[in-house]
Design a protein around this motif. Structure first.
Motif, PDB file in Angstrom:
ATOM      1  N   ASN A 209       0.837  -1.207   0.000  1.00 50.63           N
ATOM      2  CA  ASN A 209       0.000   0.000   0.000  1.00 50.63           C
ATOM      3  C   ASN A 209       0.870   1.255   0.000  1.00 50.63           C
ATOM      4  OD1 ASN A 209      -1.749   2.046   0.504  1.00 50.63           O
ATOM      5  ND2 ASN A 209      -2.447   1.292   2.491  1.00 50.63           N
ATOM      6  N   ASN A 210       0.855   1.971  -1.149  1.00 54.62           N
ATOM      7  CA  ASN A 210       1.675   3.195  -1.240  1.00 54.62           C
ATOM      8  C   ASN A 210       0.857   4.455  -1.077  1.00 54.62           C
ATOM      9  OD1 ASN A 210       4.142   1.975  -1.702  1.00 54.62           O
ATOM     10  ND2 ASN A 210       3.642   1.668  -3.875  1.00 54.62           N
ATOM     11  N   LYS A 211      -0.345   4.295  -0.582  1.00 54.66           N
ATOM     12  CA  LYS A 211      -1.241   5.449  -0.483  1.00 54.66           C
ATOM     13  C   LYS A 211      -0.634   6.525   0.422  1.00 54.66           C
ATOM     14  CE  LYS A 211      -6.150   6.198   0.168  1.00 54.66           C
ATOM     15  NZ  LYS A 211      -7.405   5.538   0.529  1.00 54.66           N
ATOM     16  N   LYS A 212      -0.757   7.785  -0.022  1.00 53.46           N
ATOM     17  CA  LYS A 212      -0.223   8.894   0.772  1.00 53.46           C
ATOM     18  C   LYS A 212      -1.180  10.076   0.620  1.00 53.46           C
ATOM     19  CE  LYS A 212       4.209  11.256   1.250  1.00 53.46           C
ATOM     20  NZ  LYS A 212       5.593  11.221   0.823  1.00 53.46           N
ATOM     21  N   ILE A 213      -1.673  10.597   1.723  1.00 56.30           N
ATOM     22  CA  ILE A 213      -2.628  11.712   1.670  1.00 56.30           C
ATOM     23  C   ILE A 213      -2.031  12.900   2.416  1.00 56.30           C
ATOM     24  CG2 ILE A 213      -4.886  12.535   2.487  1.00 56.30           C
ATOM     25  CD1 ILE A 213      -5.302  10.522   0.295  1.00 56.30           C
ATOM     26  N   SER A 214      -2.046  14.083   1.762  1.00 54.40           N
ATOM     27  CA  SER A 214      -1.571  15.306   2.422  1.00 54.40           C
ATOM     28  C   SER A 214      -2.671  16.358   2.438  1.00 54.40           C
ATOM     29  CB  SER A 214      -0.363  15.878   1.681  1.00 54.40           C
ATOM     30  OG  SER A 214       0.752  15.053   1.876  1.00 54.40           O
ATOM     31  N   ILE A 215      -2.828  16.995   3.576  1.00 56.20           N
ATOM     32  CA  ILE A 215      -3.828  18.060   3.722  1.00 56.20           C
ATOM     33  C   ILE A 215      -3.126  19.297   4.288  1.00 56.20           C
ATOM     34  CG2 ILE A 215      -5.805  18.806   5.155  1.00 56.20           C
ATOM     35  CD1 ILE A 215      -6.824  16.929   3.083  1.00 56.20           C
ATOM     36  N   THR A 216      -3.383  20.454   3.657  1.00 60.46           N
ATOM     37  CA  THR A 216      -2.801  21.714   4.145  1.00 60.46           C
ATOM     38  C   THR A 216      -3.851  22.476   4.949  1.00 60.46           C
ATOM     39  OG1 THR A 216      -1.398  21.824   2.201  1.00 60.46           O
ATOM     40  CG2 THR A 216      -1.685  23.874   3.420  1.00 60.46           C
ATOM     41  N   THR A 217      -3.485  22.886   6.142  1.00 58.13           N
ATOM     42  CA  THR A 217      -4.420  23.643   6.996  1.00 58.13           C
ATOM     43  C   THR A 217      -3.712  24.920   7.473  1.00 58.13           C
ATOM     44  OG1 THR A 217      -5.062  21.459   7.790  1.00 58.13           O
ATOM     45  CG2 THR A 217      -6.109  23.334   8.855  1.00 58.13           C
ATOM     46  N   HIS A 218      -4.448  26.040   7.441  1.00 54.68           N
ATOM     47  CA  HIS A 218      -3.809  27.327   7.777  1.00 54.68           C
ATOM     48  C   HIS A 218      -4.089  27.777   9.214  1.00 54.68           C
ATOM     49  CE1 HIS A 218      -7.730  29.167   7.340  1.00 54.68           C
ATOM     50  NE2 HIS A 218      -7.845  28.614   6.168  1.00 54.68           N
ATOM     51  N   GLY A 219      -3.241  28.685   9.689  1.00 55.29           N
ATOM     52  CA  GLY A 219      -3.368  29.213  11.049  1.00 55.29           C
ATOM     53  C   GLY A 219      -4.376  30.360  11.128  1.00 55.29           C
ATOM     54  N   LYS A 220      -4.402  31.035  12.257  1.00 54.64           N
ATOM     55  CA  LYS A 220      -5.380  32.123  12.477  1.00 54.64           C
ATOM     56  C   LYS A 220      -4.871  33.087  13.540  1.00 54.64           C
ATOM     57  CE  LYS A 220      -6.103  31.058  16.603  1.00 54.64           C
ATOM     58  NZ  LYS A 220      -6.224  31.648  17.879  1.00 54.64           N
TER      59      LYS A 220
END
Ligand SMILES: Nc1ncnc2c1ncn2[C@@H]1O[C@H](COP(=O)(O)OP(=O)(O)O)[C@@H](O)[C@H]1O
Ligand SMILES: C[C@@](O)(CCOP(=O)(O)O)CC(=O)O
Length: 307
Positions: free
Chosen positions: A2-13
């Motif tokens: 399984n080579n699955k790779k998930i990236s999510i970008t979340t910003h500050g405040k």
């Protein structure tokens, strides 16, 4: 394999107005900082155990990610919803320093919830994602209003009240915000408790919470009219109240003073306090840059946002 790779970008405040009073159901206004991010990446663990790696800049100290029980809660909840037993690697990469009022705890909680949701194809609705994120924030802060989680999940300025939830404001104010990091670690949990102890033991202190709420409502109205200098004056009044709770440090006061004499329309601490960031409202970028140069010996980093 399984080579699955998930990236999510979340910003500050940053919280513009209404920190602390928002915990008691009053209005607040907060600004997403789109350029200040943490990327959460999920992939199969290279070992037999699940691991978390923090690559993001944390300021002058290091803390083991496993110390944040809110993240463990997110990880366990999503794994259990997916009935997953495969060990995973979670990596945080970015530049939001922790414990400065920039929302790092909400950012990693939301980023982890969204990334695991995608990794497992759970298709959780937005409300469930926010419920999980807010619960992680509760674990972290004791009593969280939900403002941080709502703002790190928003593309627009958020007008917020615990009872009615977040409302986006897409209109620009037409001003510049200078955000200065004192380099001192804030302590939201301790600050929230300190303020609560004060207002519970003295009705005059409770009146200040009311006033902060009124100031936040006024700021929203003035935002619509793009009345930048009136909002500057509100920042100064809010700062006086927050400082009277004992949550402004000497360095916060020092930076505020420098900003005031160099053209800021208003300054205040932002977030829980007892350290963290100072925000200065300016007419333009030129003034913000000038203040940053004059105050640079007192802070570790700064950001400029057109708002
Ligand atoms: N990359 C990360 N990995 C693990 N925990 C993190 C990470 N970033 C933030 N945290 C947790 O969030 C806490 C900071 O939250 P908080 O005090 O609310 O400050 P902030 O204003 O940055 O949100 C840290 O002490 C830590 O427990
Ligand atoms: C003090 C408070 O109003 C804001 C805390 O902000 P931060 O975690 O310091 O970014 C607490 C809350 O809203 O839950």
């Amino acid at each position: 394999m399984n080579n699955k790779k998930i990236s999510i970008t979340t910003h500050g405040k940053v919280i513009l107005i209404g920190e602390h009073s928002v915990v008691y159901g009053k209005d607040a206004l907060a600004l997403p900082i789109k350029g200040l991010n943490i990327i959460t990446t999920i992939e199969k663990s290279p070992t037999a155990e699940s691991i978390m790696i923090t690559n993001h800049y944390q300021g002058p100290y290091l803390q083991s990610p496993s110390e944040y029980d809110g993240l463990k809660y997110v990880f366990n909840t999503l794994n259990s919803l997916a009935k997953n037993s495969e060990p995973l690697q979670v990596t945080y990469t970015g530049e939001i320093p922790m414990e400065r009022g920039l929302g790092s705890s909400a950012v990693v909680a939301l980023g982890t919830t969204k990334a695991l949701n995608n990794y497992f194809n759970l298709m959780l609705p937005e409300e469930k994602i926010m419920e999980i994120t807010n619960h992680a924030e509760m674990i972290n802060h004791g009593k969280a209003s939900g403002l941080d989680a709502a703002t790190v999940n928003s593309d627009y300025v958020v007008f917020f009240n615990k009872k009615i939830g977040p409302h986006p404001i897409s209109k620009k104010l037409g001003a510049t915000l200078l955000i200065m990091d004192t380099g001192e670690l804030g302590n939201t949990k301790r600050a929230v408790k300190l303020v609560r102890d004060k207002i519970e033991s003295n009705p005059n202190e409770a009146k200040k919470i009311e006033r902060l709420g009124v100031l936040a409502t006024k700021t929203k109205d003035l935002w619509g009219k793009q009345d930048v200098s009136a909002i500057g004056q509100i920042f100064n009044e809010a700062e006086e109240i927050l400082a009277s709770f004992g949550i402004a440090t000497k360095r916060i006061e020092e930076i505020s003073k420098i900003a005031q004499v160099n053209g800021a329309l208003g300054t205040k601490l932002s977030g829980g306090g007892l350290g963290g960031i100072v925000i200065a409202l300016c007419n333009d970028k030129y003034t913000a840059e000038k203040i940053a140069q004059k105050a640079k010996d007192n802070f570790s980093n700064y950001w400029i946002e057109e708002i």
